[in-house]
Write a protein that holds these residues in place. Structure first.
Motif, mmCIF file in Angstrom:
data_model
loop_
_atom_site.group_PDB
_atom_site.id
_atom_site.type_symbol
_atom_site.label_atom_id
_atom_site.label_comp_id
_atom_site.label_asym_id
_atom_site.label_seq_id
_atom_site.Cartn_x
_atom_site.Cartn_y
_atom_site.Cartn_z
ATOM 1 N N ILE A 1 -8.174 13.726 -7.741
ATOM 2 C CA ILE A 1 -8.987 12.538 -7.457
ATOM 3 C C ILE A 1 -9.123 11.695 -8.718
ATOM 4 O O ILE A 1 -8.975 10.471 -8.691
ATOM 5 N N LEU B 1 -18.333 10.164 5.281
ATOM 6 C CA LEU B 1 -16.919 10.409 5.602
ATOM 7 C C LEU B 1 -16.719 11.378 6.771
ATOM 8 O O LEU B 1 -15.820 11.181 7.595
ATOM 9 N N VAL C 1 -5.873 9.921 -9.319
ATOM 10 C CA VAL C 1 -5.638 8.805 -8.390
ATOM 11 C C VAL C 1 -6.584 7.646 -8.704
ATOM 12 O O VAL C 1 -6.193 6.474 -8.625
ATOM 13 N N LEU D 1 -6.382 0.733 7.613
ATOM 14 C CA LEU D 1 -6.811 2.136 7.614
ATOM 15 C C LEU D 1 -6.745 2.717 6.204
ATOM 16 O O LEU D 1 -7.647 3.446 5.766
ATOM 17 N N GLY D 2 -5.662 2.403 5.514
ATOM 18 C CA GLY D 2 -5.481 2.969 4.182
ATOM 19 C C GLY D 2 -6.588 2.534 3.236
ATOM 20 O O GLY D 2 -7.243 3.365 2.603
ATOM 21 N N VAL E 1 1.329 4.467 -2.657
ATOM 22 C CA VAL E 1 1.251 5.892 -2.298
ATOM 23 C C VAL E 1 2.491 6.621 -2.799
ATOM 24 O O VAL E 1 2.398 7.729 -3.353
ATOM 25 N N PHE F 1 0.836 -1.204 0.000
ATOM 26 C CA PHE F 1 0.000 0.000 0.000
ATOM 27 C C PHE F 1 0.874 1.259 0.000
ATOM 28 O O PHE F 1 0.633 2.216 -0.738
ATOM 29 N N ILE G 1 -13.354 7.142 -0.385
ATOM 30 C CA ILE G 1 -13.088 8.442 -1.006
ATOM 31 C C ILE G 1 -12.986 8.286 -2.520
ATOM 32 O O ILE G 1 -13.587 9.053 -3.288
ATOM 33 N N LEU G 2 -12.252 7.266 -2.947
ATOM 34 C CA LEU G 2 -12.003 7.114 -4.382
ATOM 35 C C LEU G 2 -13.215 6.578 -5.137
ATOM 36 O O LEU G 2 -13.472 6.966 -6.279
ATOM 37 N N VAL H 1 -10.138 3.807 4.440
ATOM 38 C CA VAL H 1 -10.426 5.233 4.275
ATOM 39 C C VAL H 1 -10.382 5.622 2.799
ATOM 40 O O VAL H 1 -11.221 6.383 2.306
ATOM 41 N N LEU H 2 -9.395 5.079 2.098
ATOM 42 C CA LEU H 2 -9.162 5.531 0.724
ATOM 43 C C LEU H 2 -10.263 5.063 -0.238
ATOM 44 O O LEU H 2 -10.717 5.828 -1.098
ATOM 45 N N GLY I 1 -16.442 6.603 -4.078
ATOM 46 C CA GLY I 1 -17.732 7.211 -3.770
ATOM 47 C C GLY I 1 -18.150 8.252 -4.811
ATOM 48 O O GLY I 1 -17.347 8.787 -5.540
ATOM 49 N N ALA J 1 -19.249 7.422 1.099
ATOM 50 C CA ALA J 1 -18.570 8.705 0.922
ATOM 51 C C ALA J 1 -19.303 9.806 1.660
ATOM 52 O O ALA J 1 -18.690 10.713 2.241
#
Lengths: 480, 571
Positions: free
Chosen positions: A106, A413, A109, A469-470, A87, A83, A477-478, A473-474, A480, A410
């Motif tokens: 975004i 969040l 990524v 966690l990565g 990054v 991971f 975000i990505l 959480v990620l 959603g 999302a």
């Protein structure tokens, strides 16, 4: 009686072994090969990926210094490292960090999501497993009980899969085999679902027997392993089994976001059940041996931890309260529209915080002795509470249905922030209680041999927390 | 250059934070001051690292993982708050912070790489690699406590809390019992409600750093400051000498028969766990014998139980024996209920002189209603096999329990300390023995007067516990060259169980100048159980007692005999 008192169970780690150059070379080769495979599947320059993979293998071998003692620990190191590798790669160009708008960022990524899967599956996991197997050949390997691992793991996997039985029968929803397409009859799907669950459970037992300590950390291990299986199964192998090229794009991952949450919950339950079975086994056949008895029984520790957890949870709830009010979820918590919804919501929030804190006390006792590790575990607790609370239980209570769409995740969040804060405060307050007790009893503390073996070993807590966690959480975000 | 390890870690963390903060600044993780945030977080990371060593990979990944909550808390929630605006916690606003998320993860990984390395370098060149171990004194101060009752135990616990655990002080506790007996529940053991072990806390388990020596204090050489300890209960082994700088006398009290040798010979003491166990087993033995006895007179004497003394101990014992003996009657069908008697003999006109007259009367009425007989204004004059002689008549019985008198241990008179007419060691209000430096006495064996009111402190567990804590403070002050402080404590009240689910209570209301509230009946009984179970040492004991009490609600009391009475000198 086995007495492994080579290091204090509270102090940390063993002295560094000599460098393993052969292991480093093998890891570099595996990393380079994985890089080429990853570039092939995810798109990108094979040469660059091979170089990154080789460097990853080398740095992993150097950075770990032979501390990975089995394939399971190596896998977790590899997942976290993979991971982080992604990054670094995705941020490597300065353009990704400055000079472009966040919206463009975004999008950029999201376009790199396939590389994330490649870094984790093709580079991190194989390099980690290689280093773990290599480390397991050393003299410090913990004893392994194959029967216990398979029975406890298989039973736990099966039990954890039962959570989906209602959705399987009512909604034809089989998260563990999502991506396999229509497998035919209902009975076949159920059979495949439970077979998959037992496979994951058995391998979980085999890989992580010596790393699983308490219920809480086992939950973390379970989630990490389940996420790994989501990447490996629905996102990769199932497609290959159907004769398709694996689709690692963000849009395909978004389609499988529901099964992703399902895997997270499956992993949680797998970890808890496995650790519970393991703990009962240890209690009945190891700790109950008079030769291993301690001055204070396990029951007393559990009760103490329960009380400390309540106090810690209350403290965490109080600290997180302003953020919870800010997000407006407090009134939704109470589910009331009357004259005093805020007061009722605050009360409910504090009661829930205390209960979660109590569960933290029972689940995570003895896990961490310093601020860094308990902040990490606290963050994992916060993330789990976010997935279990606002994402699952709250809509379930209010509407009778779970909403596991990426958009819904999302939208929630903002609540993640208060949950992380709650987890970190709870874990640190609890740890303060625990440390004060350890301080008092440090002169007479005599852990059982099994605990001593486990406590003196280096567990991959940091990579596990980074991976969980990565990804946790990620992805919302990505996708959603 | 001298620097503490913590300061060094913070400094290295701050420098590492500054060096690692490029990703934060580049990603605009904070509106302004990414470097400042990096320095602050780095300092916190350095402080949190502690003495735990991690591999480089572990440190990098730990830093990276901490970057995620740092992003949520600092960038998403904190930065707006710092700049004076309400935190922007909208979902879309958070998604827009994705660059910052990557920045934080990279910052964390760099910090995890740089901080431990810099810290290691600093430790090598600046010294102070490890937290300095506390320097142990060459000749530690030796504190010896004689007695493992409430007073001795609470003194030891207080000293453990107050004195540094660095080898500069040694604490030793000498006791002929290896457990602290929770005497308020002793009657429940005699009455079969509680298992004997459940009201005792092992001293070795309860005390963390105090050396426990099982034995009897045989003598004290005040000049050489040596305590001689003989094997407990006259067991085998040789005497041991223990040097001391501070000697704490907490030997408690023993039964006082006022010179009545016959009574002493035939009566059961009611002071120790063994006494309670003996009484319970003796009662069962009497019922066994009565069950096969054909002569009604003899049978009546077998199931007649006499308790001498109408204070707390006597009343609770009489109530417990009455309940026990009547409760096990169902197992002895040949013993008529009318023949079972529990008689309480008391020399005054009312029982429970420690409580108000109304409560004493209430207790008497309730106990009489449950079958206890009272002989008030009556003295016990003599005892012989099968009979006790009173100032008003006699009672044919095989069972006499003595609670009518107790006094300080006569051992205290053997080494020249000043004692009062009871035999208690005379101490000042700080518990220091008059004219003897470093000698202290407390509890039932000390003639202590309250430092504020000047009233004598009663020989109760409630006072002994507070005296122990106060004495620990005074010894600690003394070791630091400070003057000791006088002892003062206002009684919290008194509680006494008089029978099944019935008790009397007199509780002092706080902040009312000593005003007392009286309770009786079920409420007082629940209060008694609640308060005493909370005072019972150790969580495990509390749970065991609660389980015992719960079982008692559903199952009859056990009549298994657990000791052979022929070998222990029962009457």
């Amino acid at each position: 009686m086995r007495r492994t008192a080579e290091h204090s169970p509270l102090s940390g780690e063993a002295p560094s072994p000599a460098p393993d150059w052969a292991g480093a070379l093998v890891a570099a080769l595996v990393g380079a090969a994985g890089g080429v495979l990853g570039a092939t599947l995810a798109g990108g320059s094979p040469g660059a990926f091979a170089a990154a993979g080789g460097l990853f293998g080398l740095s992993g071998a150097a950075g770990l210094r032979g501390r990975t003692e089995n394939a399971g620990a190596g896998l977790v190191w590899g997942l976290g490292g993979g991971f982080l590798l992604w990054v670094v790669l995705v941020s490597a160009g300065a353009a990704h960090l400055s000079g472009v708008s966040s919206l463009a960022m975004i999008g950029d990524v999201r376009a790199h999501v396939p590389q994330l899967f490649a870094c984790v599956l093709c580079v991190g996991a194989p390099v980690g497993i290689t280093l773990g197997i290599r480390g397991g050949m050393g003299p410090r390997a913990a004893p392994f009980h194959a029967g216990r691992a398979l029975v406890a793991g298989g039973a736990s996997g099966f039990a954890a899969a039962l959570i989906f039985s209602r959705w399987m029968y009512e909604g034809d929803f089989y998260p563990l085999i999502a991506g396999l397409g229509n497998s035919g009859s209902h009975a076949t799907s159920v059979l495949l679902h439970f077979a998959m669950a037992c496979l994951i459970g058995c391998t979980f037992g085999v890989l992580f027997q010596s790393d699983v300590r308490n219920l809480g950390s086992s939950m973390g291990w379970g989630v990490a392993y389940a996420v790994f299986w989501w990447l490996l199964g629905p996102m990769t192998v199932f497609a290959a089994a159907l004769g398709h090229r694996p689709d690692w794009s963000a849009s395909h991952a978004a389609e499988l976001f529901g099964p992703w949450v399902g895997y997270v919950f499956y992993g949680l339950i797998l970890g808890v059940v496995y650790s519970g079975v393991n703990a009962v086994w240890t209690r009945l056949f190891v700790d109950s041996d008079p030769l291993n008895r301690k001055r204070e029984g396990p029951g007393l520790h559990a009760l103490q931890s329960l009380g400390w957890g309540c106090a810690a949870g209350l403290a965490g709830g109080l600290v997180a309260l302003p953020l919870m009010i800010q997000t407006g979820v407090i009134t939704k918590l109470a589910g009331l529209e009357g004259a005093t919804p805020l007061a009722a919501g605050v009360l409910l929030h504090l009661v829930a915080s205390t209960a979660i804190g109590a569960s933290y006390g029972v689940l995570f006792r003895g896990e961490s002795t310093d601020v860094v590790s308990c902040s990490l575990w606290g963050s994992v607790l916060g993330l789990i509470a976010w997935y279990a609370g606002p994402l699952t239980l709250l809509p379930l209570v209010r509407t009778g249905e779970c909403d596991w769409r990426p958009e819904a995740a999302a939208a929630l969040l903002p609540l993640l922030v208060s949950h992380l804060l709650f987890g970190i405060v709870t874990a640190n307050v609890f740890s303060a209680f625990e440390r004060s007790r350890l301080e008092r009893v440090r002169r007479i503390r005599e852990p059982s041999p099994e605990q001593t073996v486990q406590a003196t070993r280096t567990r991959p807590t940091a990579p596990l927390c980074l991976f969980v966690l990565g990804m946790g959480v990620l992805l919302p975000i990505l996708l959603g | 250059m001298s620097i503490t390890p913590l300061a060094r870690r913070i400094l290295c963390g701050a420098i590492s934070g500054a060096l690692s903060s490029y990703p934060l600044a580049a990603a605009h993780a904070l509106a302004s001051g990414g470097v400042v945030a990096g320095i602050i977080m780095g300092a916190g990371f350095g402080a949190a690292l502690g003495p735990t060593k991690r591999t480089p990979a572990g440190s990098v990944l730990a830093g990276s993982a901490l970057g995620l909550p740092a992003w949520a808390l600092v960038t998403c929630a904190g930065s707006s708050a710092i700049s004076g605006h309400a935190p922007e916690l909208g979902a879309e606003a958070m998604r827009m912070q994705l660059p910052a998320l990557l920045g934080w993860i990279l910052y964390g990984s760099l910090l995890g790489l740089v901080a431990p390395g810099l810290n290691g370098l600093a430790a090598r060149f600046m010294g102070g690699h490890h937290d300095a171990a506390p320097a142990a004194s060459a000749s530690p101060k030796r504190i010896v406590i004689v007695g493992g009752g409430f007073a001795g135990m609470s003194t030891a616990e207080g000293l453990e809390d107050l004195l540094p655990d660095d080898g500069s002080v040694s604490i030793t506790l000498v006791s002929d019992q290896n457990a602290l007996l929770f005497t308020p529940m002793l009657a429940e053991v005699a009455g079969g409600s509680l298992e004997p072990g459940h009201i005792s806390a092992p001293l070795r388990t309860a005390l963390r750093r105090t050396e426990f020596v099982r034995g009897c204090a045989a003598g004290v050489d005040l000049g050489r400051r040596i305590l001689t300890v003989a094997p407990a209960r006259g067991g085998p082994g040789s005497a041991r000498e223990i040097g001391f700088d501070h000697l704490v006398l907490a030997v408690g009290s023993v039964s006082n028969y006022f010179g009545a040798a016959n009574i002493q010979k035939h009566a059961f003491d009611f002071k120790t766990l063994l006494d309670a166990i003996r009484i319970r087993n003796h009662v069962i033995e009497m019922f066994e014998r009565a069950d096969r006895e054909a002569d009604p007179e003899v049978r009546r004497s077998l199931v007649t139980f006499v308790v001498a003394g109408g204070g707390f101990a006597g009343v609770e014992l009489a109530g417990a024996l009455n309940d026990f003996s009547r409760g096990i009657l169902a197992d002895y069908p040949r013993v008529p209920e009318a023949e079972v008697r529990t008689v309480l003999v008391h020399s005054r006109d009312r029982i429970l002189p420690e409580l108000s007259e109304s409560l004493g009367r209430y207790a008497l009425d309730r106990m009489a209603a449950r079958g206890v007989e009272f002989r008030l204004n009556t003295r016990l004059l003599d005892a012989e096999e099968g009979k006790v002689t009173l100032s008003k008549g006699e009672i044919r019985t095989q069972t006499l329990a003595w609670t009518a008198g107790s006094g300080p241990s006569p051992w205290l008179n053997s080494f020249g300390l000043e004692t009062d007419k009871r035999g208690a060691v005379v101490v000042d209000s700080t518990m220091a023995v008059t004219g003897r430096d470093g000698i202290w006495a407390l509890g039932d064996c000390a003639a202590l007067k309250d430092g504020k009111s000047g009233n004598p402190c009663p020989p109760t567990a409630q006072f002994a516990l507070r005296e122990g804590r106060a004495l620990a403070r005074n010894i600690s002050r003394s070791l630091r060259g400070l003057p000791p402080e006088p002892f003062h404590f206002d009684s919290l009240g008194a509680l006494c169980v008089v029978g099944h689910q019935t008790a009397c209570a007199e509780i002092t209301v706080p902040f009312t100048g000593g005003r007392q509230v009286r309770f009786s009946g079920l409420l007082a009984w629940m209060m008694w159980r609640g308060i005493y179970v909370s005072k019972l040492p150790g969580l495990e004991r509390k749970i065991r007692v609660l389980v015992n009490w719960t079982f008692e609600l559903f199952f009859p009391r056990d009549i298994v005999q657990t000791i052979d009475l022929r070998s222990n000198g029962s009457s």
